[in-house]
Write a protein that holds these residues in place. Structure first.
Motif, PDB file in Angstrom:
ATOM      1  N   ALA A 164       0.837  -1.197   0.000  1.00 45.82           N
ATOM      2  CA  ALA A 164       0.000   0.000   0.000  1.00 45.82           C
ATOM      3  C   ALA A 164       0.877   1.253   0.000  1.00 45.82           C
ATOM      4  CB  ALA A 164      -0.925  -0.002   1.212  1.00 45.82           C
ATOM      5  N   GLY A 165       0.475   2.216  -0.826  1.00 45.04           N
ATOM      6  CA  GLY A 165       1.253   3.431  -0.984  1.00 45.04           C
ATOM      7  C   GLY A 165       2.248   3.383  -2.123  1.00 45.04           C
ATOM      8  N   GLY A 166       2.450   2.200  -2.663  1.00 46.35           N
ATOM      9  CA  GLY A 166       3.408   2.031  -3.737  1.00 46.35           C
ATOM     10  C   GLY A 166       2.833   2.347  -5.103  1.00 46.35           C
ATOM     11  N   SER A 167       3.626   2.070  -6.129  1.00 41.81           N
ATOM     12  CA  SER A 167       3.250   2.381  -7.507  1.00 41.81           C
ATOM     13  C   SER A 167       3.481   1.183  -8.421  1.00 41.81           C
ATOM     14  CB  SER A 167       4.077   3.563  -8.023  1.00 41.81           C
ATOM     15  OG  SER A 167       3.866   4.725  -7.251  1.00 41.81           O
ATOM     16  N   LEU A 168       2.713   1.157  -9.490  1.00 43.74           N
ATOM     17  CA  LEU A 168       2.892   0.187 -10.571  1.00 43.74           C
ATOM     18  C   LEU A 168       2.528   0.863 -11.875  1.00 43.74           C
ATOM     19  CD1 LEU A 168       1.308  -3.224  -9.415  1.00 43.74           C
ATOM     20  CD2 LEU A 168       3.717  -2.800  -9.942  1.00 43.74           C
ATOM     21  N   ARG A 169       3.132   0.383 -12.953  1.00 46.12           N
ATOM     22  CA  ARG A 169       2.781   0.883 -14.284  1.00 46.12           C
ATOM     23  C   ARG A 169       2.345  -0.290 -15.131  1.00 46.12           C
ATOM     24  NH1 ARG A 169       3.747   5.545 -17.137  1.00 46.12           N
ATOM     25  NH2 ARG A 169       3.820   5.376 -19.419  1.00 46.12           N
ATOM     26  N   LEU A 170       1.112  -0.240 -15.589  1.00 51.95           N
ATOM     27  CA  LEU A 170       0.575  -1.262 -16.487  1.00 51.95           C
ATOM     28  C   LEU A 170       0.710  -0.790 -17.929  1.00 51.95           C
ATOM     29  CD1 LEU A 170      -2.737  -2.242 -14.659  1.00 51.95           C
ATOM     30  CD2 LEU A 170      -0.416  -3.093 -14.268  1.00 51.95           C
ATOM     31  N   SER A 171       0.994  -1.731 -18.796  1.00 53.93           N
ATOM     32  CA  SER A 171       1.055  -1.433 -20.225  1.00 53.93           C
ATOM     33  C   SER A 171       0.160  -2.396 -20.984  1.00 53.93           C
ATOM     34  CB  SER A 171       2.488  -1.545 -20.739  1.00 53.93           C
ATOM     35  OG  SER A 171       3.301  -0.537 -20.197  1.00 53.93           O
ATOM     36  N   CYS A 172      -0.313  -1.937 -22.120  1.00 57.02           N
ATOM     37  CA  CYS A 172      -1.154  -2.766 -22.994  1.00 57.02           C
ATOM     38  C   CYS A 172      -0.664  -2.571 -24.423  1.00 57.02           C
ATOM     39  CB  CYS A 172      -2.604  -2.356 -22.853  1.00 57.02           C
ATOM     40  SG  CYS A 172      -3.739  -3.170 -23.999  1.00 57.02           S
ATOM     41  N   ALA A 173      -0.172  -3.634 -25.015  1.00 59.73           N
ATOM     42  CA  ALA A 173       0.297  -3.599 -26.392  1.00 59.73           C
ATOM     43  C   ALA A 173      -0.820  -4.051 -27.321  1.00 59.73           C
ATOM     44  CB  ALA A 173       1.515  -4.492 -26.551  1.00 59.73           C
ATOM     45  N   VAL A 174      -1.075  -3.272 -28.350  1.00 57.62           N
ATOM     46  CA  VAL A 174      -2.166  -3.560 -29.284  1.00 57.62           C
ATOM     47  C   VAL A 174      -1.583  -3.878 -30.659  1.00 57.62           C
ATOM     48  CG1 VAL A 174      -4.259  -2.663 -30.347  1.00 57.62           C
ATOM     49  CG2 VAL A 174      -3.662  -2.002 -28.002  1.00 57.62           C
ATOM     50  N   SER A 175      -2.058  -4.954 -31.255  1.00 61.92           N
ATOM     51  CA  SER A 175      -1.584  -5.332 -32.573  1.00 61.92           C
ATOM     52  C   SER A 175      -2.759  -5.742 -33.452  1.00 61.92           C
ATOM     53  CB  SER A 175      -0.592  -6.496 -32.475  1.00 61.92           C
ATOM     54  OG  SER A 175      -1.210  -7.631 -31.895  1.00 61.92           O
ATOM     55  N   GLY A 176      -2.541  -5.691 -34.753  1.00 61.92           N
ATOM     56  CA  GLY A 176      -3.526  -6.178 -35.695  1.00 61.92           C
ATOM     57  C   GLY A 176      -4.569  -5.174 -36.132  1.00 61.92           C
ATOM     58  N   GLY A 177      -4.461  -3.931 -35.698  1.00 67.01           N
ATOM     59  CA  GLY A 177      -5.435  -2.932 -36.106  1.00 67.01           C
ATOM     60  C   GLY A 177      -4.797  -1.571 -36.210  1.00 67.01           C
ATOM     61  N   THR A 178      -5.611  -0.536 -36.324  1.00 62.98           N
ATOM     62  CA  THR A 178      -5.105   0.829 -36.409  1.00 62.98           C
ATOM     63  C   THR A 178      -5.289   1.477 -35.046  1.00 62.98           C
ATOM     64  OG1 THR A 178      -5.788   0.880 -38.732  1.00 62.98           O
ATOM     65  CG2 THR A 178      -5.187   2.966 -37.710  1.00 62.98           C
ATOM     66  N   PHE A 179      -4.284   1.325 -34.224  1.00 65.97           N
ATOM     67  CA  PHE A 179      -4.384   1.712 -32.815  1.00 65.97           C
ATOM     68  C   PHE A 179      -4.793   3.167 -32.638  1.00 65.97           C
ATOM     69  CE2 PHE A 179      -3.554   1.641 -28.396  1.00 65.97           C
ATOM     70  CZ  PHE A 179      -2.803   2.760 -28.070  1.00 65.97           C
ATOM     71  N   SER A 180      -4.244   4.044 -33.448  1.00 66.09           N
ATOM     72  CA  SER A 180      -4.494   5.476 -33.255  1.00 66.09           C
ATOM     73  C   SER A 180      -5.962   5.844 -33.449  1.00 66.09           C
ATOM     74  CB  SER A 180      -3.612   6.298 -34.198  1.00 66.09           C
ATOM     75  OG  SER A 180      -3.930   6.006 -35.554  1.00 66.09           O
ATOM     76  N   LEU A 181      -6.731   4.977 -34.070  1.00 64.46           N
ATOM     77  CA  LEU A 181      -8.152   5.251 -34.308  1.00 64.46           C
ATOM     78  C   LEU A 181      -9.055   4.772 -33.174  1.00 64.46           C
ATOM     79  CD1 LEU A 181      -8.532   4.381 -38.104  1.00 64.46           C
ATOM     80  CD2 LEU A 181      -8.117   6.606 -37.039  1.00 64.46           C
ATOM     81  N   TYR A 182      -8.480   4.110 -32.187  1.00 69.55           N
ATOM     82  CA  TYR A 182      -9.290   3.528 -31.129  1.00 69.55           C
ATOM     83  C   TYR A 182      -9.251   4.373 -29.865  1.00 69.55           C
ATOM     84  CZ  TYR A 182      -8.503  -0.711 -33.957  1.00 69.55           C
ATOM     85  OH  TYR A 182      -8.410  -1.617 -34.979  1.00 69.55           O
ATOM     86  N   ASN A 183     -10.429   4.611 -29.265  1.00 67.53           N
ATOM     87  CA  ASN A 183     -10.442   5.008 -27.868  1.00 67.53           C
ATOM     88  C   ASN A 183      -9.979   3.798 -27.058  1.00 67.53           C
ATOM     89  OD1 ASN A 183     -11.565   7.524 -28.407  1.00 67.53           O
ATOM     90  ND2 ASN A 183     -13.663   6.790 -28.099  1.00 67.53           N
ATOM     91  N   MET A 184      -9.307   4.051 -25.960  1.00 69.51           N
ATOM     92  CA  MET A 184      -8.820   2.947 -25.130  1.00 69.51           C
ATOM     93  C   MET A 184      -9.267   3.130 -23.686  1.00 69.51           C
ATOM     94  SD  MET A 184      -7.247   0.966 -27.220  1.00 69.51           S
ATOM     95  CE  MET A 184      -6.565  -0.162 -25.996  1.00 69.51           C
ATOM     96  N   GLY A 185      -9.537   2.020 -23.045  1.00 72.36           N
ATOM     97  CA  GLY A 185      -9.961   2.078 -21.663  1.00 72.36           C
ATOM     98  C   GLY A 185      -9.262   1.038 -20.810  1.00 72.36           C
ATOM     99  N   TRP A 186      -9.191   1.316 -19.527  1.00 79.39           N
ATOM    100  CA  TRP A 186      -8.756   0.344 -18.526  1.00 79.39           C
ATOM    101  C   TRP A 186      -9.945   0.048 -17.608  1.00 79.39           C
ATOM    102  CZ3 TRP A 186      -4.297  -2.374 -18.303  1.00 79.39           C
ATOM    103  CH2 TRP A 186      -3.203  -1.927 -19.051  1.00 79.39           C
ATOM    104  N   PHE A 187     -10.129  -1.220 -17.328  1.00 82.70           N
ATOM    105  CA  PHE A 187     -11.166  -1.684 -16.425  1.00 82.70           C
ATOM    106  C   PHE A 187     -10.518  -2.623 -15.413  1.00 82.70           C
ATOM    107  CE2 PHE A 187     -14.982  -0.249 -18.670  1.00 82.70           C
ATOM    108  CZ  PHE A 187     -14.443   0.080 -19.901  1.00 82.70           C
ATOM    109  N   ARG A 188     -11.229  -2.911 -14.355  1.00 81.23           N
ATOM    110  CA  ARG A 188     -10.714  -3.871 -13.375  1.00 81.23           C
ATOM    111  C   ARG A 188     -11.862  -4.676 -12.785  1.00 81.23           C
ATOM    112  NH1 ARG A 188      -8.759   0.366  -8.595  1.00 81.23           N
ATOM    113  NH2 ARG A 188     -10.852   0.936  -7.848  1.00 81.23           N
TER     114      ARG A 188
END
Length: 125
Positions: A14-38
């Motif tokens: 608790a109190g710490g940090s993490l960085r999540l990444s999501c790599a996208v392939s097979g499409g035109t990434f710049s055209l997509y809205n992106m979201g994070w859910f949990r």
């Protein structure tokens, strides 16, 4: 076929940090809205953060993470990231990235067409 692969989850105090990444392939990434859910055990999947397509000028955050999490995108690398700081035990969940290919500027999970497999984040007290 568009594929999303999350990485960066793990165990943190608790109190710490993490960085999540999501790599996208097979499409035109710049055209997509992106979201994070949990999704925490026994709970429904919930919205965490949103970034709009292209330059990512529009950002949304859930009230529970506002001021602690930051979403960003790198269109050159086809990645979207979630920088998480001041983590709390209640942030423990499987985190998913998702692509809104119809650009509906939404926080509703059922409007997102492509999903990653998820990455576990565990915050210990």
């Amino acid at each position: 076929q568009v594929q999303l692969v999350e990485s960066g989850g793990g165990l943190v105090q608790a109190g710490g940090s993490l960085r999540l990444s999501c790599a996208v392939s097979g499409g035109t990434f710049s055209l997509y809205n992106m979201g994070w859910f949990r999704q925490a055990p026994g709970k429904e999947r919930e919205f965490v953060a949103f970034i709009s397509w292209a330059g990512g000028a529009i950002l949304y955050y859930s009230d529970s993470v506002k001021g602690r999490f930051t979403i960003s995108r790198d269109n050159a690398k086809n990645t979207v990231s979630l920088q998480m700081s001041k983590l709390k035990p209640e942030d423990t969940a499987v985190y998913y990235c998702a692509a809104d290919i119809k650009r509906r500027d939404t926080t509703q999970s059922n409007e997102y067409y492509y999903w990653g497999q998820g990455t576990q984040v565990t915050v210990s007290s």
